[in-house]
Design a protein around this motif. Structure first.
Motif, PDB file in Angstrom:
ATOM      1  N   MET A  89       0.823  -1.205   0.000  1.00  0.00           N
ATOM      2  CA  MET A  89       0.000   0.000   0.000  1.00  0.00           C
ATOM      3  C   MET A  89       0.864   1.264   0.000  1.00  0.00           C
ATOM      4  O   MET A  89       0.546   2.247  -0.665  1.00  0.00           O
ATOM      5  CB  MET A  89      -0.914  -0.001   1.225  1.00  0.00           C
ATOM      6  CG  MET A  89      -1.893   1.142   1.257  1.00  0.00           C
ATOM      7  SD  MET A  89      -3.026   0.985   2.633  1.00  0.00           S
ATOM      8  CE  MET A  89      -2.139   1.909   3.843  1.00  0.00           C
ATOM      9  N   LEU A  90       1.969   1.228   0.737  1.00  0.00           N
ATOM     10  CA  LEU A  90       2.864   2.380   0.822  1.00  0.00           C
ATOM     11  C   LEU A  90       3.883   2.430  -0.316  1.00  0.00           C
ATOM     12  O   LEU A  90       4.716   3.330  -0.370  1.00  0.00           O
ATOM     13  CB  LEU A  90       3.598   2.376   2.163  1.00  0.00           C
ATOM     14  CG  LEU A  90       2.717   2.508   3.400  1.00  0.00           C
ATOM     15  CD1 LEU A  90       3.551   2.315   4.659  1.00  0.00           C
ATOM     16  CD2 LEU A  90       2.002   3.842   3.425  1.00  0.00           C
ATOM     17  N   LYS A  91       3.826   1.448  -1.202  1.00  0.00           N
ATOM     18  CA  LYS A  91       4.768   1.347  -2.326  1.00  0.00           C
ATOM     19  C   LYS A  91       6.205   1.259  -1.823  1.00  0.00           C
ATOM     20  O   LYS A  91       7.123   1.845  -2.391  1.00  0.00           O
ATOM     21  CB  LYS A  91       4.608   2.515  -3.289  1.00  0.00           C
ATOM     22  CG  LYS A  91       3.241   2.619  -3.907  1.00  0.00           C
ATOM     23  CD  LYS A  91       3.133   3.847  -4.775  1.00  0.00           C
ATOM     24  CE  LYS A  91       1.706   4.023  -5.232  1.00  0.00           C
ATOM     25  NZ  LYS A  91       1.472   5.329  -5.817  1.00  0.00           N
ATOM     26  N   LEU A  92       6.393   0.515  -0.730  1.00  0.00           N
ATOM     27  CA  LEU A  92       7.724   0.335  -0.159  1.00  0.00           C
ATOM     28  C   LEU A  92       8.191  -1.090  -0.393  1.00  0.00           C
ATOM     29  O   LEU A  92       7.470  -2.042  -0.109  1.00  0.00           O
ATOM     30  CB  LEU A  92       7.720   0.608   1.348  1.00  0.00           C
ATOM     31  CG  LEU A  92       7.477   2.043   1.762  1.00  0.00           C
ATOM     32  CD1 LEU A  92       7.347   2.139   3.273  1.00  0.00           C
ATOM     33  CD2 LEU A  92       8.603   2.935   1.274  1.00  0.00           C
ATOM     34  N   ASN A  93       9.386  -1.204  -0.916  1.00  0.00           N
ATOM     35  CA  ASN A  93       9.970  -2.508  -1.160  1.00  0.00           C
ATOM     36  C   ASN A  93      11.475  -2.340  -1.069  1.00  0.00           C
ATOM     37  O   ASN A  93      12.079  -1.709  -1.919  1.00  0.00           O
ATOM     38  CB  ASN A  93       9.546  -3.025  -2.536  1.00  0.00           C
ATOM     39  CG  ASN A  93      10.079  -4.395  -2.827  1.00  0.00           C
ATOM     40  OD1 ASN A  93      11.026  -4.866  -2.186  1.00  0.00           O
ATOM     41  ND2 ASN A  93       9.487  -5.050  -3.803  1.00  0.00           N
ATOM     42  N   GLU A  94      12.045  -2.901  -0.033  1.00  0.00           N
ATOM     43  CA  GLU A  94      13.473  -2.736   0.220  1.00  0.00           C
ATOM     44  C   GLU A  94      14.325  -3.219  -0.947  1.00  0.00           C
ATOM     45  O   GLU A  94      15.361  -2.653  -1.253  1.00  0.00           O
ATOM     46  CB  GLU A  94      13.827  -3.519   1.493  1.00  0.00           C
ATOM     47  CG  GLU A  94      15.041  -3.023   2.191  1.00  0.00           C
ATOM     48  CD  GLU A  94      15.166  -3.616   3.585  1.00  0.00           C
ATOM     49  OE1 GLU A  94      16.062  -3.161   4.282  1.00  0.00           O
ATOM     50  OE2 GLU A  94      14.410  -4.518   3.950  1.00  0.00           O
TER      51      GLU A  94
END
Length: 155
Positions: A89-94
């Motif tokens: 949802m936050l468009k976060l991907n390490e």
């Protein structure tokens, strides 16, 4: 002995007049709760002489999103599903973004902490964090003004 005292006095006076002082770290926090999701986003910025040195972004999720009073009662499989959903949802991907270190904790509530490496992060990545600025070319006052104009409360 008088000459040594005079030299020390002149040295101390010179330091005083030239403004020789230690630079201190200033911490600025800017917060916003998004009305649609009830997610609280907090930017923590550390600066020295107006230059931003460190940045962290924290997201605290309201449990109303998950229809429970506490996430602590959920099983591990459900927590993992919530973790993945929150990151998506936050468009976060390490793995996708250089310069981000992401930590997700799920206890009573879900908290996502993002440490930003200012030397490696790219401007496009910052847009996903709601910071549409090239942070490497901005002073803390500019970033604080930008966030305030976009509904954040800064301290």
């Amino acid at each position: 002995m008088k000459n040594v005292s005079k030299v020390i006095l002149v040295f101390l006076l010179g330091m005083l007049l030239t403004g020789c002082k230690k630079s201190s770290v200033i911490t600025t926090k800017c917060e916003k709760i998004f009305e649609d999701t009830k997610i609280k986003q907090t930017f923590t910025l550390e600066s020295v002489n107006e230059d931003v040195k460190k940045m962290h972004v924290d997201y605290l999720f309201d449990n109303g999103m998950f229809a429970v009073d506490s996430l602590a009662v959920l099983d591990e499989e459900t927590k993992e599903s919530i973790r993945k959903g929150g990151l998506t949802m936050l468009k976060l991907n390490e793995e996708s973004y250089q310069g981000l270190s992401i930590n997700v904790s799920i206890e009573d509530k879900m908290n996502i902490e993002v440490a930003v490496d200012l030397k490696k992060v790219e401007p496009e990545t910052l847009k996903n964090l709601n910071l549409n600025l090239d942070i490497n070319n901005q002073k803390i006052s500019t970033i604080k003004d930008y966030l305030t104009e976009n509904g954040y409360t800064c301290k």
